[in-house]
Design a protein around this motif. Sequence first.
Motif, mmCIF file in Angstrom:
data_model
loop_
_atom_site.group_PDB
_atom_site.id
_atom_site.type_symbol
_atom_site.label_atom_id
_atom_site.label_comp_id
_atom_site.label_asym_id
_atom_site.label_seq_id
_atom_site.Cartn_x
_atom_site.Cartn_y
_atom_site.Cartn_z
ATOM 1 N N GLU A 327 -9.396 10.835 -1.672
ATOM 2 C CA GLU A 327 -8.808 12.100 -1.376
ATOM 3 C C GLU A 327 -9.077 13.126 -2.710
ATOM 4 O O GLU A 327 -8.791 14.287 -2.275
ATOM 5 C CB GLU A 327 -7.144 11.897 -1.438
ATOM 6 C CG GLU A 327 -6.461 11.461 -2.517
ATOM 7 C CD GLU A 327 -6.392 10.005 -2.808
ATOM 8 O OE1 GLU A 327 -5.592 9.426 -3.488
ATOM 9 O OE2 GLU A 327 -7.344 9.309 -2.309
ATOM 10 N N GLU A 351 -14.198 2.724 4.671
ATOM 11 C CA GLU A 351 -13.851 2.111 6.037
ATOM 12 C C GLU A 351 -12.660 1.008 5.591
ATOM 13 O O GLU A 351 -11.626 1.235 6.139
ATOM 14 C CB GLU A 351 -14.679 1.744 7.123
ATOM 15 C CG GLU A 351 -14.033 1.532 8.386
ATOM 16 C CD GLU A 351 -14.855 1.398 9.505
ATOM 17 O OE1 GLU A 351 -14.407 1.275 10.731
ATOM 18 O OE2 GLU A 351 -16.270 1.363 9.255
ATOM 19 N N SER A 354 -9.884 2.452 3.738
ATOM 20 C CA SER A 354 -8.889 3.285 4.581
ATOM 21 C C SER A 354 -8.120 2.085 5.332
ATOM 22 O O SER A 354 -6.825 2.445 5.253
ATOM 23 C CB SER A 354 -9.804 3.765 5.925
ATOM 24 O OG SER A 354 -8.980 4.608 6.521
ATOM 25 N N ASN A 355 -8.451 0.975 5.636
ATOM 26 C CA ASN A 355 -7.514 0.037 6.395
ATOM 27 C C ASN A 355 -6.409 -0.340 5.409
ATOM 28 O O ASN A 355 -5.341 -0.542 5.588
ATOM 29 C CB ASN A 355 -8.342 -1.027 7.013
ATOM 30 C CG ASN A 355 -9.397 -0.750 8.046
ATOM 31 O OD1 ASN A 355 -9.181 0.266 8.564
ATOM 32 N ND2 ASN A 355 -10.501 -1.508 8.350
ATOM 33 N N SER A 357 -5.445 0.991 2.608
ATOM 34 C CA SER A 357 -4.475 2.289 2.212
ATOM 35 C C SER A 357 -3.587 2.317 3.355
ATOM 36 O O SER A 357 -2.342 2.655 3.174
ATOM 37 C CB SER A 357 -5.500 3.470 2.182
ATOM 38 O OG SER A 357 -6.143 3.348 1.128
ATOM 39 N N GLU A 358 -3.879 2.033 4.726
ATOM 40 C CA GLU A 358 -3.034 2.263 5.546
ATOM 41 C C GLU A 358 -2.033 1.216 5.503
ATOM 42 O O GLU A 358 -0.781 1.318 5.963
ATOM 43 C CB GLU A 358 -3.699 2.056 7.115
ATOM 44 C CG GLU A 358 -2.722 2.303 8.171
ATOM 45 C CD GLU A 358 -3.587 2.133 9.735
ATOM 46 O OE1 GLU A 358 -2.928 2.496 10.667
ATOM 47 O OE2 GLU A 358 -4.800 2.080 9.587
ATOM 48 N N ARG A 365 -4.841 8.834 1.592
ATOM 49 C CA ARG A 365 -5.877 8.158 1.052
ATOM 50 C C ARG A 365 -6.631 7.322 2.363
ATOM 51 O O ARG A 365 -7.811 7.355 2.391
ATOM 52 C CB ARG A 365 -5.670 7.008 0.089
ATOM 53 C CG ARG A 365 -6.737 6.302 -0.698
ATOM 54 C CD ARG A 365 -6.286 5.497 -1.690
ATOM 55 N NE ARG A 365 -5.902 6.342 -2.838
ATOM 56 C CZ ARG A 365 -5.296 6.149 -3.955
ATOM 57 N NH1 ARG A 365 -5.189 4.879 -4.324
ATOM 58 N NH2 ARG A 365 -4.696 7.065 -4.970
ATOM 59 N N SER A 366 -5.773 6.978 3.173
ATOM 60 C CA SER A 366 -6.456 6.271 4.372
ATOM 61 C C SER A 366 -7.058 7.383 5.175
ATOM 62 O O SER A 366 -8.278 6.841 5.553
ATOM 63 C CB SER A 366 -5.251 5.891 5.290
ATOM 64 O OG SER A 366 -5.730 5.063 6.489
ATOM 65 N N SER A 369 -10.172 8.101 3.163
ATOM 66 C CA SER A 369 -11.331 7.181 3.224
ATOM 67 C C SER A 369 -11.999 7.205 4.435
ATOM 68 O O SER A 369 -13.245 7.103 4.381
ATOM 69 C CB SER A 369 -10.621 5.885 2.772
ATOM 70 O OG SER A 369 -10.047 5.920 1.620
ATOM 71 N N LYS A 370 -11.574 7.265 5.567
ATOM 72 C CA LYS A 370 -12.126 7.233 6.827
ATOM 73 C C LYS A 370 -12.903 8.648 7.021
ATOM 74 O O LYS A 370 -14.216 8.076 7.466
ATOM 75 C CB LYS A 370 -11.158 7.148 7.889
ATOM 76 C CG LYS A 370 -11.246 6.917 9.386
ATOM 77 C CD LYS A 370 -12.188 5.439 9.431
ATOM 78 C CE LYS A 370 -12.428 5.101 10.815
ATOM 79 N NZ LYS A 370 -13.783 5.795 11.119
ATOM 80 N N SER A 373 -15.954 7.824 4.754
ATOM 81 C CA SER A 373 -16.756 6.806 5.322
ATOM 82 C C SER A 373 -17.964 7.450 6.381
ATOM 83 O O SER A 373 -19.028 7.135 6.500
ATOM 84 C CB SER A 373 -16.063 5.964 6.106
ATOM 85 O OG SER A 373 -16.820 5.072 6.716
ATOM 86 N N GLN A 392 -8.444 14.070 12.264
ATOM 87 C CA GLN A 392 -7.734 13.935 11.179
ATOM 88 C C GLN A 392 -6.914 15.243 10.895
ATOM 89 O O GLN A 392 -6.923 15.980 9.868
ATOM 90 C CB GLN A 392 -8.248 13.664 9.833
ATOM 91 C CG GLN A 392 -9.284 12.483 9.775
ATOM 92 C CD GLN A 392 -8.472 11.219 10.086
ATOM 93 O OE1 GLN A 392 -7.217 11.300 9.778
ATOM 94 N NE2 GLN A 392 -8.947 10.004 10.284
#
Length: 596
Positions: A327, A351, A354-355, A357-358, A365-366, A369-370, A373, A392
């Motif tokens: 981020e 990716e 992202s998962n 962070s979720e 951050r999720s 990251s996505k 990616s 997003q």
Amino acid sequence: MKRIKHDIGKLLVESLTTDQIVALLDVLFSTGDMVQYADKFKKADPDMAETVSKVMQMDYNKGHKPSVVRLASDQRTIEHWNSLWIHWDTVVFNVGDENGKYAAREAHWEPPYFDGVALADDLDRIAADMFRLIDDVYDLVENPDLFFDVLDEIDSNISLYPEWMGVEHDEGCILEKNATRCVLKWLWLSSQEVERSGKAFLDKVREVEDHCNMVGSDENECVDFFAKLPDEVCREIYECFKNDSRRDSPDNIYSKWHKIRHIYEERFDSGAYLETCRKHLARNWHYGRPLIDDAVNSGDYQKAESLFEKTFSGYLDRKDKVLWYPETSLLLEERHYYHENNKEEVSRLLELWSNVSEKLGNTKRSAASKFQSVVFGVPEDWDAVINEYKKQQNPEVKSVVDSLFSHWQTEMARRSLRNVMNTNVFSDTWIHWLIEAELDLTKKKEWFMEKLNTWLAHLKKDGNVFGIEWEFLARLTKDLPESSRLKDQYPTFFKIVLPKNSDASLLSKVRREGLEKMNAGSCLSNAMAVWKDRLRHIVPDPSHSYKSDYINHAQWMKALYELNRTAYDVVLTQWHGKHKRRRNLWRDMKNSGLPV
């Protein structure tokens, strides 16, 4: 007549062309049952008889897919093999001669040096054909030490170069892919005669490595060869690694032996594999993914988060060791080097981050990251990046993704310049506007055209702005619809002033498609009006020539002459007053067909 009958085959070979002999044999084999001659063939030459039988079997089974079988006779195969070795020996014969082919010079007045790259390249071309024959000739040659002796000869010949050529300070000769495969294949076949073939093979490879100081192998090919050995052999070699602590320290992560051992650890010893990854993660960011997968699979997301931090710290190789987070900045801009290696691997890591962070509840951050990616994986695919950006738009994450999107736009502008390493890239260019318009063509198409025409008018009016931003104008001119007609109308301008690199790249394609969507072709005349007014201000000054080479200056003047002869005359008058003694300048301009 009897003598002629016995020599008729030889006479036919000497008297007919290859095509005629082929036609003769086709006629003979089509007129009768050749099986009746099988015994006579076998009596004359068993090898020939077996080869004829294979060929006939293939002919009888034309309607079926033929099985993979070697058709050439043993004698024909050996004949081909020996012909390759004649070429090989000719190459090796030149090694060691300080006046020979592999004693290279950068310039005729400089001392020669051993060119191991040229030697390796010549050997590899021969080895490509050798490798295809090894399985067929190994038993026929009956020399298990063949390639050991061959490398020993090359090693000895390299040592014949005089000390002042500096061979001992260089790497010698590093064999390329095909030659390395030949050596390893021969050593592998020669190891089949003993019970522990894996250990025997490993010992042979190490013996060659220890004995030959001036000849090395292609390390990647060596790793690949060991990795593809049968599983039981790999396991045997791995046991040798574990029980042999006297050499090839596993801590040398750049060694081929470390890489081979690590591949075997992954297959046969997961605990040791992960321990190696933990031990060397700080030195090799690639070791992060197995550790992250292990943490995720065990549900330890905090540990996975920490491993992501360490992995990307290693990837970016930051001297200040400050941690990077998705981020905070665009990963594409954070790299200290420009290449596309490991693109997919890094994209998958982002990716996965992202998962994770979720799972940890870190929505910013999720989302970052996505988005990163997609950007890192396909940075020049504007549709993919824009589609992900549109996903997003949650108010909680929008500010973070907006900032990353803005930096990606600037990265696309930077990559669009002829020199992608150029750091003087503005954050508000026509490429930024084009991407903005792509977000909503219905509302922003007219907005884009207004911005573009305003910018072109500004360039025409303000020479200082043109001097700073002319490369973006060059990029635009080349990308605009119908710009190809400039090649015939102003050939030198098209070649010298407009960028000529990456015309087939995805980035060039999406820029052109975007401009077509905007119906921007009408701007070409405005762009050319700017060039006609302002080109003279950026023609390179002959004062900055290199070794009195003015060909480039002459070409720029020719481009100006094509666009605006009045402006050409102005610059020419200035050069007459400032550079009248530069005889090579006027010579190069005359050679370019310019009036001087």
